[in-house]
Design a protein around this motif. Structure first.
Motif, PDB file in Angstrom:
ATOM      1  N   LYS A 141      32.335 -25.740  -4.621  1.00 23.47           N
ATOM      2  CA  LYS A 141      32.683 -27.017  -4.000  1.00 23.47           C
ATOM      3  C   LYS A 141      34.149 -27.037  -3.579  1.00 23.47           C
ATOM      4  O   LYS A 141      34.484 -27.458  -2.464  1.00 23.47           O
ATOM      5  N   ASN A 142      35.038 -26.557  -4.436  1.00 22.40           N
ATOM      6  CA  ASN A 142      36.466 -26.548  -4.118  1.00 22.40           C
ATOM      7  C   ASN A 142      36.784 -25.600  -2.973  1.00 22.40           C
ATOM      8  O   ASN A 142      37.746 -25.811  -2.228  1.00 22.40           O
ATOM      9  N   ALA A 143      35.985 -24.545  -2.848  1.00 24.97           N
ATOM     10  CA  ALA A 143      36.215 -23.565  -1.781  1.00 24.97           C
ATOM     11  C   ALA A 143      35.541 -23.971  -0.479  1.00 24.97           C
ATOM     12  O   ALA A 143      35.567 -23.213   0.496  1.00 24.97           O
ATOM     13  N   ASN A 144      34.923 -25.180  -0.459  1.00 23.87           N
ATOM     14  CA  ASN A 144      34.199 -25.659   0.731  1.00 23.87           C
ATOM     15  C   ASN A 144      33.151 -24.649   1.180  1.00 23.87           C
ATOM     16  O   ASN A 144      32.951 -24.428   2.383  1.00 23.87           O
ATOM     17  N   SER A 145      32.511 -24.023   0.203  1.00 25.77           N
ATOM     18  CA  SER A 145      31.474 -23.049   0.512  1.00 25.77           C
ATOM     19  C   SER A 145      30.238 -23.750   1.049  1.00 25.77           C
ATOM     20  O   SER A 145      29.975 -24.920   0.762  1.00 25.77           O
ATOM     21  N   ARG A 146      29.460 -23.006   1.855  1.00 25.53           N
ATOM     22  CA  ARG A 146      28.200 -23.549   2.364  1.00 25.53           C
ATOM     23  C   ARG A 146      27.106 -23.484   1.300  1.00 25.53           C
ATOM     24  O   ARG A 146      26.002 -23.969   1.519  1.00 25.53           O
ATOM     25  N   LEU A 147      27.418 -22.853   0.166  1.00 27.78           N
ATOM     26  CA  LEU A 147      26.469 -22.786  -0.936  1.00 27.78           C
ATOM     27  C   LEU A 147      26.715 -23.939  -1.904  1.00 27.78           C
ATOM     28  O   LEU A 147      27.860 -24.264  -2.223  1.00 27.78           O
ATOM     29  N   HIS A 148      25.642 -24.537  -2.372  1.00 22.66           N
ATOM     30  CA  HIS A 148      25.727 -25.619  -3.337  1.00 22.66           C
ATOM     31  C   HIS A 148      24.735 -25.334  -4.466  1.00 22.66           C
ATOM     32  O   HIS A 148      23.674 -24.744  -4.236  1.00 22.66           O
ATOM     33  N   LEU A 149      25.083 -25.748  -5.667  1.00 18.38           N
ATOM     34  CA  LEU A 149      24.234 -25.496  -6.823  1.00 18.38           C
ATOM     35  C   LEU A 149      23.646 -26.796  -7.353  1.00 18.38           C
ATOM     36  O   LEU A 149      24.335 -27.816  -7.437  1.00 18.38           O
ATOM     37  N   LYS A 150      22.379 -26.719  -7.720  1.00 20.23           N
ATOM     38  CA  LYS A 150      21.721 -27.784  -8.458  1.00 20.23           C
ATOM     39  C   LYS A 150      21.356 -27.209  -9.822  1.00 20.23           C
ATOM     40  O   LYS A 150      20.501 -26.332  -9.933  1.00 20.23           O
ATOM     41  N   ILE A 151      22.037 -27.674 -10.863  1.00 21.19           N
ATOM     42  CA  ILE A 151      21.882 -27.099 -12.198  1.00 21.19           C
ATOM     43  C   ILE A 151      20.782 -27.858 -12.948  1.00 21.19           C
ATOM     44  O   ILE A 151      20.821 -29.087 -13.043  1.00 21.19           O
ATOM     45  N   VAL A 152      19.811 -27.085 -13.447  1.00 25.07           N
ATOM     46  CA  VAL A 152      18.699 -27.671 -14.200  1.00 25.07           C
ATOM     47  C   VAL A 152      18.743 -27.117 -15.622  1.00 25.07           C
ATOM     48  O   VAL A 152      18.571 -25.914 -15.835  1.00 25.07           O
ATOM     49  N   ALA A 153      18.996 -27.995 -16.600  1.00 20.86           N
ATOM     50  CA  ALA A 153      19.092 -27.568 -17.998  1.00 20.86           C
ATOM     51  C   ALA A 153      17.709 -27.518 -18.639  1.00 20.86           C
ATOM     52  O   ALA A 153      16.817 -28.296 -18.304  1.00 20.86           O
ATOM     53  N   GLU A 208      23.045 -23.835   2.052  1.00 21.96           N
ATOM     54  CA  GLU A 208      21.962 -23.538   1.117  1.00 21.96           C
ATOM     55  C   GLU A 208      22.252 -24.218  -0.221  1.00 21.96           C
ATOM     56  O   GLU A 208      23.365 -24.149  -0.739  1.00 21.96           O
ATOM     57  N   THR A 209      21.248 -24.882  -0.748  1.00 25.28           N
ATOM     58  CA  THR A 209      21.341 -25.446  -2.087  1.00 25.28           C
ATOM     59  C   THR A 209      20.476 -24.595  -3.007  1.00 25.28           C
ATOM     60  O   THR A 209      19.266 -24.474  -2.788  1.00 25.28           O
ATOM     61  N   LEU A 210      21.110 -24.000  -4.016  1.00 23.71           N
ATOM     62  CA  LEU A 210      20.425 -23.101  -4.927  1.00 23.71           C
ATOM     63  C   LEU A 210      20.187 -23.799  -6.258  1.00 23.71           C
ATOM     64  O   LEU A 210      21.099 -24.430  -6.809  1.00 23.71           O
ATOM     65  N   VAL A 211      18.982 -23.679  -6.768  1.00 24.50           N
ATOM     66  CA  VAL A 211      18.647 -24.242  -8.071  1.00 24.50           C
ATOM     67  C   VAL A 211      18.992 -23.213  -9.141  1.00 24.50           C
ATOM     68  O   VAL A 211      18.541 -22.068  -9.090  1.00 24.50           O
TER      69      VAL A 211
END
Length: 466
Positions: free
Chosen positions: A77-89, A52-55
């Motif tokens: 990312k370092n924990a090789n999690s299946r979760l990923h973040l997309k940061i929107v400023a 899952e990629t979370l915004v």
């Protein structure tokens, strides 16, 4: 008796062992490939389905929200999690929450004095801000009403909305004269300078708890200037009036143990910084997010102390912001057991194993498998022995043919046992074998009769055999 003995044909090398080994190797190879492909398919499906990629909508790029989001993304990312973040400023926190409210972001950070989106669900408490009421030595403040008679300095981060919050808390709009006496001071201004003679009569500051515990400047200012930290006696009433507020306590000795600052427990009010997620975010994803945050809190603290004391979100149903079901499940230890969590994968694995196994079984049976020789095909060898028997003119030649016939029979029996020879045409082979065997017996009797003397036949055979 002098008869030429025909040279027996060289027996065809028997390939039973080679066939068995080749087929066995193929079966082992296909079995191993079935297991490997099944594991790879199931694991790939699990990663694909659960990835899952979370915004993450944040305020200014240099603010605590953006820096916390960056820390969280790096940790995942370092924990090789299946979760990923997309940061929107965004330019500020308000615009980040507006983006979240439009369902254009999955995560956001808000302080509880902000306008809360209806679909926001709490995942964790990242920080607490408390209200400090400071007065000069010997001028204790018994109630907020007394502030309206004084010139008051307001100390708060410029982009946090703290000034607006305090003005609302003190009901400044109802007293224009007090509004003119409530002035915003720079966040880095020392309390003792603000409260020096001829200056302000009180200071109201909004400070993160983590900063109070780490930053010794407030302790030094209170000690150096002999300042007083005051109770907010109306804290309970304020909390009831403003739902986003929380009751907070400044414990005795919280800022300094010797001397104790404050000298006794003080009641005040505060605000919470919450990490919130969309209510539509799946429970499984929220559980994974909550697990990653709570089990890696040490990696998420910022240099200034923000998020250094991450706390569980309130799971009460009447909480100001209801906790996300995934966070509630994790905090209440209601997450699935190992069996429940992986039962779906087990069912998927069984189904995939069946499909891949069937494909490889069909491939082995129809294409790659070295098929066993039909028993009927070996009847040709039997008939060949029968044809050569007509030209045998000695007992030794018949014995050689008899041995060859028995060798073929022995090979068929062993081949039927280990699968290198099939039963197709077995009746034909049996009929040919019995026919040639009987013909050999008749041929042997015929040679004996033509010899005229049984003993001479035995002697000749013995001599030739020698």
């Amino acid at each position: 008796m002098s008869a030429e003995i025909p040279t027996p044909r060289a027996a065809k090398p028997f390939t039973r062992s080679r066939l068995v080994k080749s087929n066995r190797r193929q079966m082992l190879l296909f079995a191993a490939l079935t297991v490997i492909l099944t594991v790879a398919t199931v694991w790939g499906s699990r990663v694909w389905l659960n990835s899952e990629t979370l915004v993450f909508a944040v305020g200014s790029a240099n603010g605590p929200e953006a820096r916390f989001a960056a820390k969280l993304a790096a940790m995942l990312k370092n924990a090789n999690s299946r979760l990923h973040l997309k940061i929107v400023a965004n330019p500020d926190s308000a615009k980040a929450l507006a983006q979240f409210d439009r369902k254009q972001a999955d995560l956001a950070i808000l302080r509880t004095d902000a306008k809360v989106p209806s679909r926001a669900r709490a995942v964790a408490i990242l920080e607490r801000d408390v209200v400090l009421l400071v007065s000069p030595a010997g001028k204790k403040i018994k109630s907020l009403a007394e502030l309206k008679k004084r010139k008051v300095a307001l100390v708060a981060d410029a982009d946090s909305g703290g000034a607006t919050f305090i003005r609302k808390l003190l009901e400044v709009s109802d007293d224009p004269a007090f509004a003119s006496r409530l002035q915003l001071a720079p966040p880095v201004t020392n309390f003792d300078k603000l409260l020096a003679p001829g200056g302000y009569g009180a200071v109201i500051a909004i400070a993160p708890v983590s900063r109070l515990l780490r930053d010794k400047s407030i302790e030094q200012q209170v000690r150096r200037g002999g300042l007083i930290l005051n109770d907010i006696s109306e804290s309970k009433a304020l909390v009831r009036r403003y739902p986003g507020l929380t009751e907070e306590t400044l414990s005795a000795g919280m800022l300094s143990s010797t001397p104790a600052i404050p000298s006794e427990d003080l009641d005040t009010v505060g605000l919470q910084w919450l990490l919130v997620a969309q209510s539509r975010l799946s429970t499984a994803v929220a559980v994974n997010l909550a697990r990653a945050i709570y089990e890696n809190k040490g990696e998420l603290a910022l240099e200034n102390g923000f998020a250094s004391r991450i706390e569980p979100a309130s799971t009460d149903k009447d909480a100001f912001i209801v906790a996300h079901q995934g966070a509630t499940d994790y905090l209440n230890d209601d997450t699935k057991s190992f069996v429940d969590r992986y039962s779906d994968l087990a069912y998927l694995g069984v189904a995939v194993l069946g499909v891949i196994g069937s494909l490889f079984a069909a491939l082995y049976t129809k294409v790659t498998r070295i098929a066993p020789e039909k028993a009927s095909a070996l009847a040709t060898a039997i008939l060949d022995i029968g044809e050569r028997m007509e030209h045998a003119t000695s007992m030794d030649a018949l014995d050689a043919l008899q041995d060859e016939l028995e060798t073929v029979l022995r090979g068929v029996v062993i081949g039927l046992r280990d699968g290198t020879i099939s039963k197709d045409g077995l009746d034909t082979f049996k009929l040919g074998y019995e026919f040639v065997r009987d013909e050999l017996a008749l041929r042997r009797e015929s040679l004996k009769r033509h010899a005229g003397h049984d003993d001479n036949v035995v002697i000749v055979k013995t001599a030739q055999s020698a």
